[in-house]
Every structure is written in C-alpha cells, then in structure tokens.
Design a protein around this motif. Structure first.
Motif, PDB file in Angstrom:
ATOM      1  N   GLU A 665      -7.503   8.593   6.926  1.00 26.67           N
ATOM      2  CA  GLU A 665      -8.234   7.880   6.187  1.00 26.67           C
ATOM      3  C   GLU A 665      -7.411   6.687   5.797  1.00 26.67           C
ATOM      4  O   GLU A 665      -6.018   6.640   6.303  1.00 26.67           O
ATOM      5  CB  GLU A 665      -8.685   8.555   4.874  1.00 26.67           C
ATOM      6  N   LYS A 666      -7.873   5.748   5.259  1.00 27.73           N
ATOM      7  CA  LYS A 666      -7.129   4.352   5.294  1.00 27.73           C
ATOM      8  C   LYS A 666      -6.204   4.534   4.185  1.00 27.73           C
ATOM      9  O   LYS A 666      -6.288   5.223   3.163  1.00 27.73           O
ATOM     10  CB  LYS A 666      -7.840   3.179   4.858  1.00 27.73           C
ATOM     11  N   ARG A 667      -4.786   3.996   4.314  1.00 27.46           N
ATOM     12  CA  ARG A 667      -3.637   4.096   3.496  1.00 27.46           C
ATOM     13  C   ARG A 667      -3.278   2.653   3.087  1.00 27.46           C
ATOM     14  O   ARG A 667      -3.651   1.589   3.892  1.00 27.46           O
ATOM     15  CB  ARG A 667      -2.494   4.961   4.056  1.00 27.46           C
ATOM     16  N   ARG A 668      -2.670   2.418   1.931  1.00 28.45           N
ATOM     17  CA  ARG A 668      -2.218   1.151   1.476  1.00 28.45           C
ATOM     18  C   ARG A 668      -0.641   1.131   1.967  1.00 28.45           C
ATOM     19  O   ARG A 668       0.123   1.745   0.849  1.00 28.45           O
ATOM     20  CB  ARG A 668      -2.568   0.813   0.096  1.00 28.45           C
ATOM     21  N   ILE A 669      -0.515   0.711   2.840  1.00 26.46           N
ATOM     22  CA  ILE A 669       1.180   0.438   3.073  1.00 26.46           C
ATOM     23  C   ILE A 669       1.749  -0.688   2.681  1.00 26.46           C
ATOM     24  O   ILE A 669       1.443  -1.794   2.882  1.00 26.46           O
ATOM     25  CB  ILE A 669       0.958   0.438   4.738  1.00 26.46           C
ATOM     26  N   VAL A 713       0.447  -7.886  11.238  1.00 25.81           N
ATOM     27  CA  VAL A 713       0.780  -7.940   9.914  1.00 25.81           C
ATOM     28  C   VAL A 713       2.240  -8.398   9.855  1.00 25.81           C
ATOM     29  O   VAL A 713       2.625  -8.780   8.746  1.00 25.81           O
ATOM     30  CB  VAL A 713       0.447  -6.691   9.447  1.00 25.81           C
ATOM     31  N   PHE A 714       2.967  -8.196  10.801  1.00 24.67           N
ATOM     32  CA  PHE A 714       4.651  -8.680  10.727  1.00 24.67           C
ATOM     33  C   PHE A 714       4.928  -9.034  12.041  1.00 24.67           C
ATOM     34  O   PHE A 714       4.673  -8.240  13.222  1.00 24.67           O
ATOM     35  CB  PHE A 714       5.361  -7.569  10.056  1.00 24.67           C
ATOM     36  N   ILE A 726      10.768  -3.762   5.815  1.00 25.26           N
ATOM     37  CA  ILE A 726       9.724  -4.909   5.605  1.00 25.26           C
ATOM     38  C   ILE A 726       8.893  -4.418   4.729  1.00 25.26           C
ATOM     39  O   ILE A 726       8.317  -3.226   4.531  1.00 25.26           O
ATOM     40  CB  ILE A 726       9.051  -4.857   7.141  1.00 25.26           C
ATOM     41  N   THR A 727       8.757  -5.188   3.865  1.00 26.36           N
ATOM     42  CA  THR A 727       8.094  -5.089   2.541  1.00 26.36           C
ATOM     43  C   THR A 727       6.994  -6.265   2.605  1.00 26.36           C
ATOM     44  O   THR A 727       7.167  -7.307   2.814  1.00 26.36           O
ATOM     45  CB  THR A 727       8.635  -5.250   1.305  1.00 26.36           C
ATOM     46  N   PHE A 728       5.595  -5.863   2.520  1.00 23.67           N
ATOM     47  CA  PHE A 728       4.488  -6.679   2.699  1.00 23.67           C
ATOM     48  C   PHE A 728       4.067  -7.515   1.580  1.00 23.67           C
ATOM     49  O   PHE A 728       4.420  -6.698   0.399  1.00 23.67           O
ATOM     50  CB  PHE A 728       3.168  -5.965   3.256  1.00 23.67           C
ATOM     51  N   ASP A 729       3.718  -8.780   1.454  1.00 26.19           N
ATOM     52  CA  ASP A 729       3.459  -9.218   0.141  1.00 26.19           C
ATOM     53  C   ASP A 729       2.249  -8.827  -0.406  1.00 26.19           C
ATOM     54  O   ASP A 729       2.234  -8.527  -1.833  1.00 26.19           O
ATOM     55  CB  ASP A 729       3.055 -10.899   0.435  1.00 26.19           C
ATOM     56  N   GLN A 730       1.375  -8.263   0.185  1.00 22.90           N
ATOM     57  CA  GLN A 730       0.272  -7.560  -0.417  1.00 22.90           C
ATOM     58  C   GLN A 730       0.153  -6.167   0.411  1.00 22.90           C
ATOM     59  O   GLN A 730       0.225  -6.249   1.711  1.00 22.90           O
ATOM     60  CB  GLN A 730      -1.193  -8.100  -0.091  1.00 22.90           C
ATOM     61  N   PHE A 753      14.932   4.939  16.587  1.00 24.15           N
ATOM     62  CA  PHE A 753      15.216   6.206  16.131  1.00 24.15           C
ATOM     63  C   PHE A 753      14.272   6.545  14.970  1.00 24.15           C
ATOM     64  O   PHE A 753      14.096   7.847  14.768  1.00 24.15           O
ATOM     65  CB  PHE A 753      16.541   5.947  15.080  1.00 24.15           C
ATOM     66  N   ALA A 754      13.441   5.618  14.282  1.00 25.33           N
ATOM     67  CA  ALA A 754      12.659   6.188  13.079  1.00 25.33           C
ATOM     68  C   ALA A 754      11.737   5.160  12.654  1.00 25.33           C
ATOM     69  O   ALA A 754      12.014   3.950  12.947  1.00 25.33           O
ATOM     70  CB  ALA A 754      13.642   6.539  11.832  1.00 25.33           C
ATOM     71  N   ILE A 755      10.619   5.775  12.206  1.00 24.97           N
ATOM     72  CA  ILE A 755       9.636   4.786  11.600  1.00 24.97           C
ATOM     73  C   ILE A 755       9.196   5.360  10.304  1.00 24.97           C
ATOM     74  O   ILE A 755       9.076   6.620  10.564  1.00 24.97           O
ATOM     75  CB  ILE A 755       8.261   4.537  12.259  1.00 24.97           C
ATOM     76  N   ARG A 756       9.366   4.645   9.059  1.00 22.72           N
ATOM     77  CA  ARG A 756       9.100   5.202   7.831  1.00 22.72           C
ATOM     78  C   ARG A 756       8.100   4.427   7.055  1.00 22.72           C
ATOM     79  O   ARG A 756       8.259   3.284   7.272  1.00 22.72           O
ATOM     80  CB  ARG A 756      10.374   5.493   6.956  1.00 22.72           C
ATOM     81  N   CYS A 757       6.711   5.026   6.693  1.00 30.79           N
ATOM     82  CA  CYS A 757       6.022   3.984   5.993  1.00 30.79           C
ATOM     83  C   CYS A 757       5.968   4.600   4.638  1.00 30.79           C
ATOM     84  O   CYS A 757       5.756   5.783   4.351  1.00 30.79           O
ATOM     85  CB  CYS A 757       4.757   4.280   6.754  1.00 30.79           C
ATOM     86  N   TYR A 758       5.484   3.709   3.651  1.00 33.83           N
ATOM     87  CA  TYR A 758       5.551   3.903   2.348  1.00 33.83           C
ATOM     88  C   TYR A 758       4.471   3.095   1.629  1.00 33.83           C
ATOM     89  O   TYR A 758       4.216   2.034   1.838  1.00 33.83           O
ATOM     90  CB  TYR A 758       6.936   3.675   1.669  1.00 33.83           C
ATOM     91  N   GLU A 759       3.612   4.172   0.741  1.00 33.09           N
ATOM     92  CA  GLU A 759       2.490   3.123   0.062  1.00 33.09           C
ATOM     93  C   GLU A 759       3.081   2.556  -1.132  1.00 33.09           C
ATOM     94  O   GLU A 759       4.235   2.703  -1.619  1.00 33.09           O
ATOM     95  CB  GLU A 759       1.512   4.378  -0.472  1.00 33.09           C
TER      96      GLU A 759
END
Length: 759
Positions: A665-669, A713-714, A726-730, A753-759
């Motif tokens: 499902e969609k996430r807010r990254i 988006v970046f 990377i921190t998105f403005d929105q 080496f890594a990808i990490r994603c945070y909401e």
C-alpha cells in the motif's frame, strides 16, 4: 564615542547561553560530537580555545588524521571510520587531494557553521565549573580573549573533548595519568620504566624549495649538539610535517602543567635539526630549501585519562572482545613511545597490532562519578596500554559520534548517560548510530523504523563475478601476494589464473582464510598446491579439496618466486582486493609481527593492499561464479565489506542500474538514506599524502529517486559521499521508491550498501 570616568573596578561583559549539550574542545572529536548532536535536533555550544578547529589535525599542528586504517599498513581491511568523520575525510579528499592543511581548516569550519543548532565559540577557554550537586555539573565559565567576553554556559549534559580534560578535572571526575601495573588489568604489555609513564608532545616543520641558495642562521636557543639526539644519523632533508612525529619530548614531565616547558625544548630541537640539515654540509640537496612553517604549539599525545564504568584494556584490543554496549571501534596499533622521546636510545615507537578492529564500549565514554559528563577523544576510559591505540584522532572522532547520539537520546527521554545501558535503550542507540553511518564491528542491529525491512526489493540486475579480464599488465611475484575473494561456507570453486614463467619452475599456492570471520588476517591455511610451470605463458586452473568452514573471504595466496609473474586486470569491483606480504616500516610492519614472548600480543603475517593508483586485481575466471552481490545485502545492516561484500552491485552490462523498494500500500516517505562505496580501505590522510583521485572509483557518480509513477522526487548530479541522507520537503506518497544509479567515478559496477526509508 565612549567615555567613562574612573571607577574602582569594572566587570567583564558576560553572556549567558543555555543549550542541551555543551562540548568543550574543538578538535576532531569535539567537532564530530557537535555536528552529530546538532543534526539530531538538540542545541549545542561548542567551545574551542584555539582560533581554528581540528586540534592536532588543524593547520596549527598538522598531524594527519588516522585511525583503524593505519596507512593501509595492517590487516584491517575496509576499516576507515564512518559517520561524520568519514563525511569530513571524503569531502577533504574531494576538495583537497593535495593535502593543504589550510583547506582542511576551512572544511571543518564550514561543517560546523552550517549547523544551525551549533553555537561556536572560538578563542574561548573554559576555566571554571559550577556543580548542582557533588555528581552533577550545572554550568561552565569560559573567557574569550579576542572579544574580552565572559560566557556562562548552562546545560543538562556536558561533553569534555578538550584533550587535557579541563571540565572533567575541575568537576572532580576520577582520572589517571601514567601507566598501570601489569597486575591491575592483567595486561602483559604494561610498560617498563624506559617506555615511560606518558607519551610526549611533538612539533613539526614544513620546508619549501626556493630554487636559489638560502642561508640559515640558527636562533641562539637552537640545540647545538645534534649528537644529543641518538637517531641524528637518520635525519634527512626530505621529511617534513608529521613525518617528523619522532621529534617528541615530555614523557617524564607533567604533560598538562609543563606544556610550555616542553614546547621550548621542542623548538630547540626543531631549529637544531634544521641547522644540522642546512649547515652540516651533509645535505647539499638542502641548499635551496627554506623553512616555510614551524608549529607554534605542540601536538599533545597523552595527559589525563578519565574513568568510566569500564576501562578499555589490552585484551579488548588483541582478542577483539565483544561488548553488549559496543558503540564505536578502533584499530590503530598499541603504540607506546619511550619516555625520553627524541633523546631516547630506544626505538621511537613500540607498535603492536591486533589481527583486526576492536569494539569500544559505551561505558568508556562517560564519567563514572559525574552523572551528566560524557568523555570524548583521547581522554576516554582506557588503560595506558589501550590508550596507545584508542588515542588517535579517527578513533576519537568515532567514539565522539556515539557520545553525541547518546546525548540526543538522553535529551529526548530526560535521562542520564548511564541510563542508556538499559537493553532497549542501548539497542536504540546502536541502531541510530548505524543508521547514520557508524560502523560497529561484530554487531547486527535491528532498525525498527526502516520500512525497507518489510518491503519487496527488486533489482534491474545482480552482479556475478565470473571473470576479471586480463589487460596486458603483470604482477611480479617478487613478493608474495593474494587475491581476496568472498565465498560462502563449503567447497571452493575452480578458479583459473594466468601466469608467465621465465623458466621452468614451481608455483606455490596457499589457500588461506581468517581464523575468525571478524578479521582479515590470513592465519588459517586450508590447503597448499605446488604447481609445475613451463617456461612461457599458461592458464592455470586452481582446484582445491578443502572446505571453507564459514562464510568468509579466502586469500588465494601466491608465494614469492622471482621467476613468475601473474596476469592482472584493471577491472575494479567493490569488495574485491589484492594484498601483498610486503613491509611498511612507518607502522612497524616488517612483513610479520613477531613479538617478544609473554607480552600478550599475537604473532602473524601482514597482508596489505597497494595504495592507488596501484592495487590491481588478478586476471581470473570462475566458471561457477561468485553470486554474493544480491539485493538482500541492502538491508542486512552492514554498510561495508566484512566477512562478505555486503553490497548490491548491478551487472556490468546493465544500462540502467536500479533498485525498487515496493510496499503493498502507499506509504508517506519522509526520508531516504543511501550508503555508497567510497572505499573504506583508503585511509584519506588529510595532509602530506597526495591522493590520486578526488573521488573514490567505486562511488556512484549520480542518481535519481523516483516514485511509483516514475516521477523523479530527488536528483543528485555530483555524488561523491559515502552517506546521502535525503529529507523531502513534503512526504512522498508512494507504493514504491526506485533509485536509478548513473555510472561510477571509476567505471566499476554500480551499487549500494544500503537503502533505508523512513516515514
């Protein structure tokens, strides 16, 4: 106009600042502590008593920044420190590959002043500590001579990174100076009287060739009898800067209160050495040389060490002991110097290496009797012997980053430093450190907030190592060499190489690995082959019957034979490297470490890479292929090669290398963290050494991040750093994130080496 009548006295202008954390000391430890803490959202006052940042690495002293990499002269592969200190060293290499110490100053100053949560006070010396209670600091007072201003700095947390421990000392923190006995910690290398109570100070000089004869008239205070320096016959006109580290003095004095006395003696020595070079007639090549710079303040090695809840000791280093509260690491040798320094008949240093890097426990990074005081840099809780390793700047900065993250958690939860020893809190601290680029050996963390852990990862391709193509170059076996290759436990695949023999001879091949998967010392011989060669060129299939006992690197070792050269390849691949059994006297590497009996140090061989532009791989073929560069490496929590390469690589023929992270499902990254390969094996010394590349060849040149509608988006067009946060403005609402990688700086397979994603 200001006009005041005479008065009985006046008070200094006083400014009061409150913050979450006061960091005293603007060396590399203090700088990395302040930046790390500020980026975690807490307010920091950084107090530095000098006009520049960097401490021993600044242009005032000009010592190269080193840590576990040890000039690539030990067996610590991929051991450069991560996090902010890595960011600084990578940026310096990008901007300043020539090693100009003034440029390094500007980078440190820029990094600190870019952080809006840091208030920087230069030329400001802390001189008084006020306490709320016997075990709690309330505030410190500091004075700036340049603006004649007194500062009162109040905070719930303090970090002393001042080198001499000015805050910790005045606060009453328990400390030590000098060497412990062998009996106290069971350290077999506890020093004798001749190797001293303390390590001394050093002052360096730089020279410049003017192109015309230059005279030198020594000052009256210059050392006149150069034979007072036992190693005077080793003096040469080529060394300058921190190559002169052996100009050391003060080990039998009070290295806090007698620093000015020590400085004057060092000035006498420096100008005496230069007088000898210029006027003895033994160095005709120095006729056109002039002194360009001489240090005005000495670089300090050792003074006070403060006691935490644990004291790092020799056994932690040599045995690579595991600690539940590990938050940093070291890897420099146990490096102790004779007490008499330059006037000693003994060797100028006594370095003993461990087989690999070691953990530093969190309990070493705060005072055991001052409840809100962190310790950083060379003053952490360590025995004199362990201090011989932990004292170097890269290691100090690594520990300071752990202090900063701990301070952020203490602020968030309203707790004291010791409270973080609670298991869940410690795991959170470790996970946050790894997230921000810190490497903690022998530790796997669970980053519960990283939503990549529950996602589906797909890749455009995965690299498999089938061959490294020959390109006409050869590696002579005038010294033994080895190709390091990662393998899973089990049988060894058939590996074919190419050799030239000047005449009929015998090629000896030794299949080795590390006795522990936590180091890269090839001390376990699995099998040996003796292969007859005919004169000329031949392809040699290497067939082994041995079984690799655990997932690890193998060392395909070829012992010395001056009649043989092996075909090499200019192809580079992340996590693939050649090493040589040569010497590097600068770090007491003479091919093998053979210590005296019963000093608690191990015997082993050194197998080290060549510095670039050297360091070619062997040309080889592996019919089965090595398929250890898959997408699951992206979330295994390790952002550098260890016992495995730990990296996803795209196939060499992949025209659009990309990784897609998908959720049902969609996430807010809100944030995406990427970890690139900037070759953690390269030490990136900030002075003296000239680096052949501004950016490491394995690093991805540019990248684009897209959402599930394939919309960018970046974008980054000039990537050269290890970690990109990377921190998105929105927040980006999407059911997938795709990262497109666009080439590398060295034509190597692109990877992460890594990808990490945070909401």
């Amino acid at each position: 106009m200001i006009k005041e009548h005479a008065s009985e006295g006046r008070q200094l202008r006083t400014l009061h600042y409150k913050s979450d954390l006061v960091v005293t000391g603007g060396g590399l430890a203090g700088v990395c502590c302040a930046i790390t803490a500020a980026r975690e959202g807490i307010s920091v006052v950084l107090v530095q008593d000098r006009p520049v940042l960097g401490g021993n690495s600044s242009s005032e002293i000009r010592l190269w920044v080193l840590g576990a990499t040890s000039h690539m002269g030990n067996n610590n592969r991929w051991a450069r420190e991560g996090g902010v200190i890595d960011e600084i060293m990578v940026e310096n290499t990008w901007r300043n590959p020539e090693g100009n110490p003034l440029i390094f100053d500007t980078i440190l100053l820029e990094k600190v002043t870019n952080e809006e949560n840091i208030r920087l006070l230069l030329n400001t010396a802390v001189f008084e500590v006020s306490k709320r209670s016997a075990g709690t600091i309330e505030k410190v007072k500091a004075f700036c001579s340049q603006n004649s201003t007194l500062y009162e700095l109040e905070a719930p947390l303090f970090c002393d990174a001042s080198g001499d421990g000015i805050v910790a000392f005045q606060a009453g923190a328990a400390f030590r100076m000098g060497a412990e006995s062998k009996e106290e910690f069971g350290e077999k290398f506890a020093p004798t009287a001749e190797y001293g109570e303390l390590l001394g100070h050093s002052i360096y000089f730089y020279t410049r060739d003017t192109g015309q004869p230059v005279t030198f008239v020594p000052p009256a205070y210059a050392l006149k009898d150069i034979t007072a320096i036992p190693r005077y016959k080793n003096i040469n006109s080529n060394d300058h800067g921190c190559q002169l580290w052996w100009i050391e003095y003060g080990g039998r004095l009070d290295t806090v209160h007698e620093t000015e006395t020590i400085k004057w003696e060092l000035w006498k020595v420096v100008y005496g050495v230069w007088n000898y070079i210029k006027n003895s007639g033994l160095f005709p090549e120095a006729e056109t040389l002039t002194l360009e710079w001489v240090g005005q303040i000495p670089g300090k090695r050792e003074s006070r060490r403060f006691e935490g809840d644990y004291m790092l000791r020799q056994q932690d280093i040599v045995e690579q002991r595991v600690h539940d509260d590990a938050v940093a690491f070291g890897g420099w040798s146990i490096d102790l110097h004779p007490a008499d320094g330059i006037f000693s008949e003994k060797p100028a240093c006594n370095q003993w290496h461990s087989k690999g890097v070691y953990q530093i426990p969190y309990r070493c990074l705060y005072s055991h009797n001052i409840s809100n005081l962190f310790l950083a840099g060379r003053i952490i809780s360590a025995s004199h012997v362990a201090f011989g390793s932990s004292r170097v700047m890269g290691t100090g900065a690594c520990g300071a980053q752990a202090v900063a993250m701990a301070a952020a958690l203490c602020t968030r939860y309203g707790i004291s430093p010791r409270d973080l020893l609670q298991e869940d809190r410690m795991k959170e601290l470790q996970a946050l450190l790894v997230r921000k680029g810190q490497y903690i050996p022998q530790l796997l963390t669970a980053d519960k907030e990283n939503i990549v852990n529950g996602a589906v990862i797909t890749a455009s391709s995965e690299y498999v190592l089938y061959n490294l193509h020959p390109d006409g170059h050869r590696i002579s076996l005038s010294a033994a060499m080895a190709q390091m290759l990662p393998l899973k436990a089990g049988k060894i695949p058939v590996i074919s190489i190419y050799a030239d023999a000047a005449e009929d001879t015998l090629l000896q091949v030794s299949l080795r690995t590390g006795s522990k998967p936590v180091h890269h010392t090839p001390d376990l011989v699995l099998e040996e082959l003796f292969i007859p060669l005919k004169k000329g060129t031949q392809k040699i299939p290497l067939q082994f019957t041995a079984i690799l006992p655990s997932d690890n690197y193998i060392f395909l070792s070829f012992l010395r034979n001056d009649l043989i050269s092996l075909h090499s390849s200019g192809e580079r691949v992340s996590g693939i490297i050649t090493v040589f059994n040569k010497t590097n006297p600068a770090v007491s590497n003479y091919g093998a470490q053979i210590p005296p009996e019963d000093i608690g140090v191990e015997t082993f061989e050194f197998w080290c890479p060549e510095r670039r532009p050297g360091g070619r791989n062997l040309a080889l073929e592996i019919a089965e292929g090595i398929a250890l560069f898959g997408v699951e490496n992206l979330r295994n929590g390790i952002d550098r090669p260890t016992s495995q390469p730990n990296i996803w690589l795209a196939a060499t023929d992949d025209a659009d290398p990309r990784i897609t992270i998908s959720w049902p499902e969609k996430r807010r990254i809100s944030k995406v963290y990427l970890s690139f390969d900037t070759d953690f094996d390269h030490p990136m010394e900030n002075v003296i050494y000239h680096h052949p590349e501004r950016v490491m060849p394995f690093c991805v040149r540019s990248f684009i991040i897209c959402n599930d509608r394939k919309e960018p988006v970046f974008r980054s067009a000039d990537n050269h750093q290890s970690a990109r946060h990377i921190t998105f403005d929105q927040p980006v609402e999407t059911s997938s994130i795709t990262v497109h990688l666009e080439g590398t700086h060295g034509g190597t397979p692109a990877g992460l080496f890594a990808i990490r994603c945070y909401e």
